[in-house]
Write a protein that holds these residues in place. Structure first.
Motif, short mmCIF file in Angstrom:
data_model
loop_
_atom_site.label_atom_id
_atom_site.label_comp_id
_atom_site.label_asym_id
_atom_site.label_seq_id
_atom_site.Cartn_x
_atom_site.Cartn_y
_atom_site.Cartn_z
N VAL A 1 0.87 -1.17 0.00
CA VAL A 1 0.00 0.00 0.00
C VAL A 1 0.91 1.22 0.00
O VAL A 1 1.66 1.44 0.95
CB VAL A 1 -0.93 0.00 1.23
CG1 VAL A 1 -1.83 1.23 1.22
CG2 VAL A 1 -1.76 -1.29 1.28
N LEU A 2 0.84 2.00 -1.08
CA LEU A 2 1.78 3.10 -1.28
C LEU A 2 1.06 4.43 -1.50
O LEU A 2 -0.10 4.45 -1.91
CB LEU A 2 2.65 2.80 -2.50
CG LEU A 2 3.35 1.43 -2.49
CD1 LEU A 2 3.91 1.12 -3.87
CD2 LEU A 2 4.43 1.40 -1.44
N SER A 3 1.77 5.52 -1.27
CA SER A 3 1.19 6.84 -1.50
C SER A 3 1.40 7.30 -2.94
O SER A 3 0.77 8.25 -3.39
CB SER A 3 1.79 7.86 -0.54
OG SER A 3 3.20 7.92 -0.71
N PHE B 1 4.88 1.14 -8.96
CA PHE B 1 5.01 0.03 -9.89
C PHE B 1 4.17 0.22 -11.16
O PHE B 1 3.84 -0.74 -11.85
CB PHE B 1 4.64 -1.29 -9.20
CG PHE B 1 5.47 -1.55 -7.97
CD1 PHE B 1 6.83 -1.82 -8.07
CD2 PHE B 1 4.91 -1.48 -6.71
CE1 PHE B 1 7.60 -2.05 -6.94
CE2 PHE B 1 5.67 -1.70 -5.57
CZ PHE B 1 7.02 -1.98 -5.69
N GLY B 2 3.81 1.47 -11.47
CA GLY B 2 3.06 1.76 -12.69
C GLY B 2 1.58 1.43 -12.56
O GLY B 2 1.07 1.19 -11.48
N TYR B 3 0.90 1.42 -13.71
CA TYR B 3 -0.53 1.08 -13.77
C TYR B 3 -1.34 1.83 -12.72
O TYR B 3 -2.19 1.26 -12.04
CB TYR B 3 -0.74 -0.43 -13.61
CG TYR B 3 0.04 -1.25 -14.60
CD1 TYR B 3 -0.38 -1.36 -15.92
CD2 TYR B 3 1.21 -1.90 -14.20
CE1 TYR B 3 0.35 -2.10 -16.83
CE2 TYR B 3 1.95 -2.64 -15.11
CZ TYR B 3 1.52 -2.74 -16.42
OH TYR B 3 2.24 -3.47 -17.32
N ALA B 4 -1.09 3.12 -12.60
CA ALA B 4 -1.73 3.95 -11.56
C ALA B 4 -3.25 3.85 -11.58
O ALA B 4 -3.87 3.77 -10.52
CB ALA B 4 -1.29 5.41 -11.71
N TYR C 1 -2.18 3.62 -3.60
CA TYR C 1 -1.90 2.71 -4.72
C TYR C 1 -1.57 1.36 -4.13
O TYR C 1 -0.64 1.23 -3.33
CB TYR C 1 -0.77 3.27 -5.58
CG TYR C 1 -1.17 4.60 -6.16
CD1 TYR C 1 -1.84 4.67 -7.37
CD2 TYR C 1 -0.95 5.79 -5.46
CE1 TYR C 1 -2.27 5.88 -7.88
CE2 TYR C 1 -1.36 7.01 -5.97
CZ TYR C 1 -2.02 7.05 -7.17
OH TYR C 1 -2.45 8.25 -7.67
N VAL C 2 -2.36 0.36 -4.51
CA VAL C 2 -2.23 -0.96 -3.92
C VAL C 2 -1.83 -1.96 -5.00
O VAL C 2 -2.46 -2.06 -6.06
CB VAL C 2 -3.54 -1.40 -3.24
CG1 VAL C 2 -3.38 -2.76 -2.59
CG2 VAL C 2 -3.99 -0.36 -2.22
N TYR C 3 -0.77 -2.70 -4.68
CA TYR C 3 -0.23 -3.73 -5.57
C TYR C 3 -0.09 -5.03 -4.79
O TYR C 3 -0.02 -5.01 -3.57
CB TYR C 3 1.15 -3.33 -6.08
CG TYR C 3 1.19 -2.05 -6.87
CD1 TYR C 3 1.05 -2.07 -8.25
CD2 TYR C 3 1.37 -0.83 -6.24
CE1 TYR C 3 1.10 -0.89 -8.98
CE2 TYR C 3 1.43 0.36 -6.97
CZ TYR C 3 1.29 0.32 -8.34
OH TYR C 3 1.34 1.47 -9.06
N ALA D 1 -2.12 -0.96 6.90
CA ALA D 1 -1.00 -0.17 6.39
C ALA D 1 -1.01 1.25 6.94
O ALA D 1 0.05 1.80 7.27
CB ALA D 1 -1.03 -0.13 4.86
N LEU D 2 -2.18 1.83 7.08
CA LEU D 2 -2.31 3.20 7.58
C LEU D 2 -2.27 3.30 9.11
O LEU D 2 -2.24 4.38 9.66
CB LEU D 2 -3.60 3.84 7.06
CG LEU D 2 -3.69 4.04 5.55
CD1 LEU D 2 -5.06 4.57 5.16
CD2 LEU D 2 -2.58 4.96 5.06
#
Length: 167
Positions: free
Chosen positions: A91-93, A97-100, A113-115, A144-145
């Motif tokens: 889980v990113l801000s 890794f692309g594909y936004a 952004y979750v991958y 994550a938060l």
């Protein structure tokens, strides 16, 4: 490694295969390290140049991984590190890794952004189910938060008798 945006995942369920505990090193924050040291001793951890880790056995597996029947279980389920709770998700801000457009997840006005790590055999690809998008994924985002600590969508939810959850 190519991570998969969450909108390409139909569902995810832990299969208790133990792959995550055998293939990856677990990075600990200071509080997690301190809890493990207080409960199990400093010899269950190792330090890198600038990180703390859970010790690994000679076969590369986590020192707290135990096999029970045909399942792998976490011996520190009651104090499982955040990195373990989140796997296979990231889980990113920012869309690292692309594909936004396919990775964006909106939570309480935030764009995250979750991958997922495609190595996990518990991933089922396809259009996200309602349950996955609104319950499972939400739980991982909240962990994550730091909004949530308790976790239900992991080995803790496999119907394993309580006696074996904290071996």
């Amino acid at each position: 490694m190519l991570f998969v945006p969450w909108q390409r995942i139909a569902d995810w369920k832990c299969t208790a295969c133990g792959l995550c505990c055998r293939a990856y090193s677990v990075v600990l924050n200071f509080q997690e390290w301190l809890n493990i040291v207080k409960n199990y001793g400093v010899d269950k951890t190792v330090s890198g140049l600038d990180k703390l880790f859970i010790k690994r056995r000679s076969d590369g597996s986590c020192i707290f991984l135990y096999k029970f029947s045909n399942m792998y279980l976490c011996g520190i389920q009651h104090m499982k590190p955040k990195a373990c709770k989140l796997w296979p998700f990231r889980v990113l801000s920012k869309p690292k890794f692309g594909y936004a457009d396919e990775a964006v997840y909106r939570y309480r006005g935030n764009r995250l952004y979750v991958y997922a790590d495609p190595m996990c055999p518990g991933i089922r690809y396809g259009k996200p189910t309602y349950e996955f998008a609104n319950s499972t994924l939400r739980e991982f985002v909240e962990i994550a938060l730091g909004v949530r600590r308790t976790q239900y969508k992991t080995t803790a939810d496999l119907g394993v008798p309580r006696l074996f959850r904290a071996i």
